[in-house]
Design an enzyme around this catalytic site. Structure first.
Site, short mmCIF file in Angstrom:
data_model
loop_
_atom_site.label_atom_id
_atom_site.label_comp_id
_atom_site.label_asym_id
_atom_site.label_seq_id
_atom_site.Cartn_x
_atom_site.Cartn_y
_atom_site.Cartn_z
CE LYS A 245 -3.31 -1.29 -0.64
NZ LYS A 245 -3.61 -2.08 -1.87
CG HIS B 41 4.21 -6.04 -1.31
ND1 HIS B 41 4.34 -4.76 -1.75
CD2 HIS B 41 2.96 -6.44 -1.71
CE1 HIS B 41 3.24 -4.40 -2.40
NE2 HIS B 41 2.40 -5.40 -2.39
CB SER C 68 -3.71 2.42 2.15
OG SER C 68 -3.83 1.89 0.86
S1 PPS Z 1 -0.43 -3.00 -3.31
O1 PPS Z 1 -1.68 -3.81 -3.27
O2 PPS Z 1 0.30 -3.17 -2.05
O3 PPS Z 1 0.38 -3.25 -4.46
O4 PPS Z 1 -0.96 -1.49 -3.32
P1 PPS Z 1 -0.12 -0.22 -3.75
O5 PPS Z 1 -0.25 -0.02 -5.20
O6 PPS Z 1 1.23 -0.27 -3.16
O7 PPS Z 1 -0.86 0.95 -2.96
C1 PPS Z 1 -2.17 1.35 -3.19
C2 PPS Z 1 -2.28 2.78 -2.70
O8 PPS Z 1 -1.60 3.65 -3.64
C3 PPS Z 1 -2.53 4.60 -4.13
N1 PPS Z 1 -2.23 4.95 -5.53
C4 PPS Z 1 -2.01 6.20 -5.95
N2 PPS Z 1 -1.94 7.37 -5.27
C5 PPS Z 1 -1.70 8.49 -6.00
N3 PPS Z 1 -1.56 8.48 -7.35
C6 PPS Z 1 -1.62 7.34 -8.06
N4 PPS Z 1 -1.47 7.36 -9.38
C7 PPS Z 1 -1.86 6.12 -7.35
N5 PPS Z 1 -1.97 4.83 -7.71
C8 PPS Z 1 -2.20 4.13 -6.60
C9 PPS Z 1 -3.87 3.90 -4.01
O9 PPS Z 1 -4.93 4.81 -4.12
C10 PPS Z 1 -3.74 3.26 -2.64
O10 PPS Z 1 -3.78 4.21 -1.58
P2 PPS Z 1 -5.11 4.63 -0.82
O11 PPS Z 1 -4.66 5.56 0.29
O12 PPS Z 1 -5.74 3.39 -0.26
O13 PPS Z 1 -5.98 5.33 -1.80
#
Ligand code: PPS
Length: 299
Positions: free
Chosen positions: A51, A112, A142
């Site tokens: 996340k 991860h 998240s």
């Molecule tokens: S995972 O399942 O662990 O691979 O998830 P991961 O991609 O690491 O994290 C998901 C969170 O990243 C946010 N996210 C973004 N934020 C800003 N801009 C962009 N382009 C973007 N893409 C993914 C996503 O919304 C999740 O955070 P939260 O706070 O839950 O919205």
């Protein structure tokens, strides 16, 4: 034996310990496949604590590698074009290592895993590693929402109960503190790019340029603008190749929460009570006392 297992055997299970780290129960099966994984010197690894913006930085890297060509980057869903090393769901026959073995070089690999669990040959092969970290409080929020919808994780119950597990490192992949610190320390003896989600939010161009230089690319301003636009939260949220809606509802229930949920800095303020915040800050101070690693938790 494995072929007899179904997805139901892996749903809502507690993590299983792998060398002392709590691992997603499904992924913990047949761990030798990770230990035997064959790295290639031109592999590009995207490592994160869950996340922390993995999907975001992954698409940025793919766009850079493909000189901003959206058509090439739309060749398949992100979960397929950038497989997760440790992914293993026997009932669905999804295996990160098998997908990666079949993939032509240069491969983009998501993981991860904490430093200690990275298959050792990675360091010998001089693979390029990009680590992205995000502040602990927004990650907690998240991760909580993700676990509500991701059936490969135990059901998180209440936010209070979940936060307690998170703070004591009992969630999959273990303690956030240990993860971000050990990768930060690893940077001392292994050249890698260590990035922060919050910096990407504040100045995506600056961070994308860092990635571009790290990958030995030189893209013009127009291409950079295209990458920033294509990887913005709104664009990614509405892109079925990037928002995880390709994943079966047997595994992830998108009606409960979206993978791209809010994408902001500071959402933790809507969840942490004053008391939870005080306790968390106390733990944070203790855990982060001996590191130079600094995070930003608000804009
Ligand atoms: S995972 O399942 O662990 O691979 O998830 P991961 O991609 O690491 O994290 C998901 C969170 O990243 C946010 N996210 C973004 N934020 C800003 N801009 C962009 N382009 C973007 N893409 C993914 C996503 O919304 C999740 O955070 P939260 O706070 O839950 O919205």
């Amino acid at each position: 034996m494995e072929t007899m297992l179904t997805l139901a055997d892996f749903i809502r299970k507690e993590p299983k310990s792998i060398h002392g780290y709590p691992m997603v129960y499904a992924f913990s099966h047949n761990w030798e496949r990770i230990e035997k994984f064959q790295w290639r010197p031109d592999d590009i690894v995207i490592a994160t604590y869950p996340k922390s913006g993995t999907t975001w930085i992954s698409e940025v890297v793919d766009m850079i590698q493909n000189d901003g060509d959206i058509e090439k980057c739309s060749r398949s869903a992100i979960t397929e074009k950038i497989p997760m090393l440790e992914l293993f769901v026997p009932g669905l026959r999804i295996t990160g290592t098998e997908a990666l073995e079949k993939m032509p070089s240069p491969r983009l690999i998501k993981t991860h895993l904490p430093v200690d669990l990275i298959p050792k040959d990675c360091w010998k092969n001089n693979c390029k590693i990009i680590y992205m970290a995000r502040n602990a409080k927004d990650v907690a929020v998240s991760y909580y929402h993700f676990d509500l919808m991701n059936k490969l994780e135990p059901y998180p119950n209440s936010w209070a109960e979940y936060l307690e597990k998170y703070m004591t490192g009992k969630v999959s992949y273990g303690s956030w503190f240990a993860h971000v610190k050990s990768w930060w320390d690893k940077k001392e003896d292994y050249p890698m790019l260590y990035l922060f989600y919050e910096d990407m939010k504040k100045n995506p161009k600056k961070e994308i340029k860092k990635v571009m230089h790290f990958l030995g690319k030189n893209l013009d301003e127009e291409v950079l603008r295209k990458i920033i636009h294509h990887t913005s939260f709104e664009m990614m949220k509405n892109n079925p190749l990037l928002n995880f809606t390709n994943i079966s509802s047997k595994m992830m229930d998108h009606d409960v929460s979206s993978h791209l949920r809010k994408g902001i800095i500071g959402d933790w303020k809507n969840y942490f009570t004053v008391a939870q915040n005080e306790i968390f800050d106390g733990l944070y101070e203790k855990e982060m006392a001996r590191t130079t690693l600094k995070f930003c938790t608000e804009v």
